[in-house]
Structures are given as C-alpha cells and as structure tokens.
Scaffold this motif. Structure first.
Motif, PDB file in Angstrom:
ATOM      1  N   LEU A  15      13.980   3.909   8.910  1.00  0.00           N
ATOM      2  CA  LEU A  15      14.120   2.780   7.530  1.00  0.00           C
ATOM      3  C   LEU A  15      13.423   1.012   7.945  1.00  0.00           C
ATOM      4  O   LEU A  15      13.375   0.293   7.276  1.00  0.00           O
ATOM      5  CB  LEU A  15      15.475   2.495   7.986  1.00  0.00           C
ATOM      6  N   LYS A  16      14.001   0.975   9.387  1.00  0.00           N
ATOM      7  CA  LYS A  16      13.083  -0.215   9.624  1.00  0.00           C
ATOM      8  C   LYS A  16      11.454  -0.598  10.339  1.00  0.00           C
ATOM      9  O   LYS A  16      10.993  -1.696   9.133  1.00  0.00           O
ATOM     10  CB  LYS A  16      13.751  -0.247  11.234  1.00  0.00           C
ATOM     11  N   ARG A  17      11.296   0.624   9.920  1.00  0.00           N
ATOM     12  CA  ARG A  17       9.521   0.655  10.693  1.00  0.00           C
ATOM     13  C   ARG A  17       8.947   0.503   8.777  1.00  0.00           C
ATOM     14  O   ARG A  17       7.992   0.185   8.717  1.00  0.00           O
ATOM     15  CB  ARG A  17       9.084   2.180  10.953  1.00  0.00           C
ATOM     16  N   ASP A  18       9.481   1.189   7.952  1.00  0.00           N
ATOM     17  CA  ASP A  18       8.496   0.978   6.539  1.00  0.00           C
ATOM     18  C   ASP A  18       9.199   0.083   5.893  1.00  0.00           C
ATOM     19  O   ASP A  18       8.376  -0.967   5.125  1.00  0.00           O
ATOM     20  CB  ASP A  18       9.824   2.141   6.150  1.00  0.00           C
ATOM     21  N   CYS A  19      10.543  -1.058   6.175  1.00  0.00           N
ATOM     22  CA  CYS A  19      11.080  -2.104   5.890  1.00  0.00           C
ATOM     23  C   CYS A  19       9.883  -2.648   6.759  1.00  0.00           C
ATOM     24  O   CYS A  19       9.187  -3.863   5.765  1.00  0.00           O
ATOM     25  CB  CYS A  19      12.389  -2.461   6.401  1.00  0.00           C
ATOM     26  N   LEU A  20       9.107  -2.953   7.910  1.00  0.00           N
ATOM     27  CA  LEU A  20       8.438  -4.024   8.462  1.00  0.00           C
ATOM     28  C   LEU A  20       7.062  -3.860   7.792  1.00  0.00           C
ATOM     29  O   LEU A  20       5.998  -4.940   7.813  1.00  0.00           O
ATOM     30  CB  LEU A  20       8.505  -3.956  10.099  1.00  0.00           C
ATOM     31  N   ILE A  21       6.677  -2.513   7.579  1.00  0.00           N
ATOM     32  CA  ILE A  21       5.189  -2.227   6.953  1.00  0.00           C
ATOM     33  C   ILE A  21       4.732  -2.436   6.041  1.00  0.00           C
ATOM     34  O   ILE A  21       3.738  -3.100   6.068  1.00  0.00           O
ATOM     35  CB  ILE A  21       5.193  -1.169   7.314  1.00  0.00           C
ATOM     36  N   LYS A  23       5.607  -5.462   5.176  1.00  0.00           N
ATOM     37  CA  LYS A  23       5.684  -6.839   5.038  1.00  0.00           C
ATOM     38  C   LYS A  23       3.440  -6.830   5.150  1.00  0.00           C
ATOM     39  O   LYS A  23       2.755  -8.347   4.328  1.00  0.00           O
ATOM     40  CB  LYS A  23       5.603  -7.511   6.589  1.00  0.00           C
ATOM     41  N   LYS A  24       3.781  -6.011   5.087  1.00  0.00           N
ATOM     42  CA  LYS A  24       1.749  -6.601   5.499  1.00  0.00           C
ATOM     43  C   LYS A  24       0.848  -5.461   3.801  1.00  0.00           C
ATOM     44  O   LYS A  24      -0.502  -5.347   3.315  1.00  0.00           O
ATOM     45  CB  LYS A  24       1.247  -5.205   5.930  1.00  0.00           C
ATOM     46  N   ASN A  25       2.268  -5.370   2.930  1.00  0.00           N
ATOM     47  CA  ASN A  25       1.265  -4.180   1.926  1.00  0.00           C
ATOM     48  C   ASN A  25       2.552  -5.136   1.151  1.00  0.00           C
ATOM     49  O   ASN A  25       2.514  -4.540  -0.313  1.00  0.00           O
ATOM     50  CB  ASN A  25       1.410  -3.649   1.165  1.00  0.00           C
ATOM     51  N   LEU A  26       2.640  -6.467   0.719  1.00  0.00           N
ATOM     52  CA  LEU A  26       3.679  -6.993   0.282  1.00  0.00           C
ATOM     53  C   LEU A  26       2.890  -6.674  -1.986  1.00  0.00           C
ATOM     54  O   LEU A  26       4.109  -6.760  -2.619  1.00  0.00           O
ATOM     55  CB  LEU A  26       3.692  -8.272  -0.393  1.00  0.00           C
ATOM     56  N   SER A  27       2.024  -7.090  -1.727  1.00  0.00           N
ATOM     57  CA  SER A  27       1.766  -6.905  -2.858  1.00  0.00           C
ATOM     58  C   SER A  27       1.951  -5.490  -3.799  1.00  0.00           C
ATOM     59  O   SER A  27       2.341  -5.445  -5.184  1.00  0.00           O
ATOM     60  CB  SER A  27       0.042  -6.693  -2.868  1.00  0.00           C
ATOM     61  N   GLN A  28       1.898  -4.518  -3.010  1.00  0.00           N
ATOM     62  CA  GLN A  28       2.144  -2.888  -3.578  1.00  0.00           C
ATOM     63  C   GLN A  28       4.145  -3.119  -4.105  1.00  0.00           C
ATOM     64  O   GLN A  28       3.960  -2.212  -5.328  1.00  0.00           O
ATOM     65  CB  GLN A  28       2.104  -2.435  -2.515  1.00  0.00           C
ATOM     66  N   LEU A  74       5.800   4.838  -6.443  1.00  0.00           N
ATOM     67  CA  LEU A  74       6.368   6.085  -6.308  1.00  0.00           C
ATOM     68  C   LEU A  74       5.065   6.991  -5.328  1.00  0.00           C
ATOM     69  O   LEU A  74       5.223   7.128  -4.382  1.00  0.00           O
ATOM     70  CB  LEU A  74       6.687   7.281  -7.224  1.00  0.00           C
ATOM     71  N   SER A  75       3.888   6.044  -5.883  1.00  0.00           N
ATOM     72  CA  SER A  75       2.551   7.050  -4.796  1.00  0.00           C
ATOM     73  C   SER A  75       2.469   7.086  -3.588  1.00  0.00           C
ATOM     74  O   SER A  75       2.335   7.169  -2.971  1.00  0.00           O
ATOM     75  CB  SER A  75       1.655   7.120  -5.878  1.00  0.00           C
ATOM     76  N   ASN A  76       2.835   5.315  -3.341  1.00  0.00           N
ATOM     77  CA  ASN A  76       2.549   5.235  -1.742  1.00  0.00           C
ATOM     78  C   ASN A  76       3.888   5.394  -0.935  1.00  0.00           C
ATOM     79  O   ASN A  76       3.925   5.267  -0.222  1.00  0.00           O
ATOM     80  CB  ASN A  76       3.119   3.234  -2.026  1.00  0.00           C
ATOM     81  N   LEU A  77       4.771   5.800  -1.474  1.00  0.00           N
ATOM     82  CA  LEU A  77       6.020   6.810  -1.024  1.00  0.00           C
ATOM     83  C   LEU A  77       5.173   7.555   0.340  1.00  0.00           C
ATOM     84  O   LEU A  77       5.938   7.053   1.370  1.00  0.00           O
ATOM     85  CB  LEU A  77       6.898   7.942  -1.485  1.00  0.00           C
ATOM     86  N   TYR A  78       4.708   8.183   0.239  1.00  0.00           N
ATOM     87  CA  TYR A  78       4.060   9.424   1.849  1.00  0.00           C
ATOM     88  C   TYR A  78       2.803   8.683   1.947  1.00  0.00           C
ATOM     89  O   TYR A  78       2.702   8.902   2.932  1.00  0.00           O
ATOM     90  CB  TYR A  78       4.367  10.520   1.539  1.00  0.00           C
ATOM     91  N   MET A  79       1.425   7.700   1.138  1.00  0.00           N
ATOM     92  CA  MET A  79       0.521   7.740   0.499  1.00  0.00           C
ATOM     93  C   MET A  79      -0.108   7.672   2.497  1.00  0.00           C
ATOM     94  O   MET A  79      -1.052   7.498   3.449  1.00  0.00           O
ATOM     95  CB  MET A  79      -0.428   7.548   0.161  1.00  0.00           C
ATOM     96  N   HIS A  80       0.647   6.499   3.105  1.00  0.00           N
ATOM     97  CA  HIS A  80       0.183   5.884   3.972  1.00  0.00           C
ATOM     98  C   HIS A  80       0.381   6.165   5.526  1.00  0.00           C
ATOM     99  O   HIS A  80      -0.410   6.324   5.914  1.00  0.00           O
ATOM    100  CB  HIS A  80       0.753   4.128   3.759  1.00  0.00           C
TER     101      HIS A  80
END
Length: 228
Positions: A15-21, A23-28, A74-80
């Motif tokens: 949960l923390k990892r996804d929330c921190l990551i 920040k690098k893709n705020l536009s999404q 939704l498409s970005n949930l597992y794509m990265h």
C-alpha cells in the motif's frame, strides 16, 4: 501470530509503495480528477433548468461523470508493475497474492476514488444541492467507487496481457457499474425527497462486500494465468 503479522506487513508495504510511486505519475490521477471537476461544474451552465430540476438531476449526472472519469485510471492498476518487473516479484513473493492485489486495489481507491469523494460536496454546489444531500452523495460515492476499484481490479488483471487494453477494460467493467449507478443516484434522490435511503445503502454496501469477497482471489488467479 507471526504469520498474520507478516501478512499485515506485506499489505501495508504494498500500500505504501503504490502511494509513494504515484508521486512520480501524478498526471495519471490528476487528469481524471480534473475531468470530473470541469465536466461536472460545466454541465449546469449548458442546460436551462431551474433550481429544483437541477438539484433533481444532479446526483445522476455527478455519478455518471464520476464513473467515467474513474474508469480512466483502472488500466494503470497493474500495468506499471508489469513494465518494471515488480509483478514478477509479487508472483514469486511468499506473501499471499490476493493480499497484495487487495493492497494495490485499496491504494488505487485512495489515489483515485477518495479525491472524487472529497471534492464531491464542492461540485454539488453547482447543482444547488443542500449540504446534507451532498454529504449523502459523497457517502454513496465512497462505497460505490471502492466497489468499482474491486471490480476494476479483476478487469485490469484480465486485460493486462493485451495491448491498448483501455477500451476492452471499459467494455468489461462499465456494464457491471450500472447497478451501482442506479442505486447510488437513487439513494440520494430518495433522501432529497424526504424518504428513507437505507435500502440504497444496503444494496451498495452488499454489492461492495460481495465484490470484496472474491475480487482479490480472482485478480490473483488472472495475474498468475497471464504470467504463464
């Protein structure tokens, strides 16, 4: 006891990892939120309705725009995770995969659904809705968007191996959102008209709990099948 502690650590770490990551893709996450705000705020200026009619159609309009803007994320949930190889680590992890998929789903709701819920009372002002009605609307959206994250996790895991999966994902998830849309908007309308809205909350809550009961397991199974 150590086993359950380890599972909890795996859940919170994901949960923390996804929330921190994020920040690098705020536009999404900001683009769908801005779409929700701009379209919802612009609609009252595009129609010629009096105050009572505008407040009557407001819940339905806000719910529709919220669902459409929510689908964009939704498409970005597992794509990265697939692109950077983290998905392979999740599949090989000693932690139960359903726990990790649920953590990612919960993080997705925090980043995509919760902002819509928080901004909803401000958007409701454009529809001449009372403050207590806007709070009921926000409550229905909080439960409904969490259910959408759970259902969307299944769709995202099923379409992960396909290229340009956004359209296919929307076609899979959108029909399932219709019951949430109907009962979510109807619950607010019932409250506006002075009727009890508990039946609507019961349905949305039951829908959310039903999705919670199988979504992490189906998502995990789909990810394993897609990796083979």
């Amino acid at each position: 006891m150590n086993k359950y502690l380890s599972i909890w650590v795996g859940f919170t770490s994901t949960l923390k990892r996804d929330c921190l990551i994020s920040k690098k893709n705020l536009s999404q996450f900001l683009n769908p939120l801005l779409l929700f705000i701009l379209v919802s705020a612009s609609f009252p200026f595009a129609v010629n309705l009096n105050e009572s009619d505008l407040s009557a159609i407001g819940p339905g309009i806000i719910w529709i725009i919220a669902i459409l803007s929510f689908l964009l994320t939704l498409s970005n949930l597992y794509m990265h995770d697939q692109d950077d190889g983290c998905l392979d680590y999740m599949l090989l992890s000693p932690q139960p995969l359903p726990i990790l998929t649920f953590a990612k789903t919960f993080a997705h709701w925090i980043l995509s659904g919760l902002p819509i819920v928080l901004i909803c009372p401000l958007v409701a002002i454009f529809y001449q809705m009372e403050f207590d009605v806007s709070l009921i609307l926000a409550l229905t959206l909080s439960i409904g968007t969490f259910a959408l994250s759970l259902v969307g996790s299944i769709g995202a895991s099923l379409t992960l191996s396909t290229k340009n999966n956004s359209i296919l994902l929307s076609l899979l998830v959108l029909p399932v959102t219709i019951p949430i849309l109907i009962f979510g908007a109807k619950t607010v309308v019932l409250y506006q008209n002075g009727h009890t809205s508990l039946s609507g909350f019961y349905f949305i809550g039951a829908y959310c709990m039903f999705a919670l009961s199988f979504s992490p397991f189906v998502s995990a199974a789909a990810l394993r099948i897609g990796s083979e």
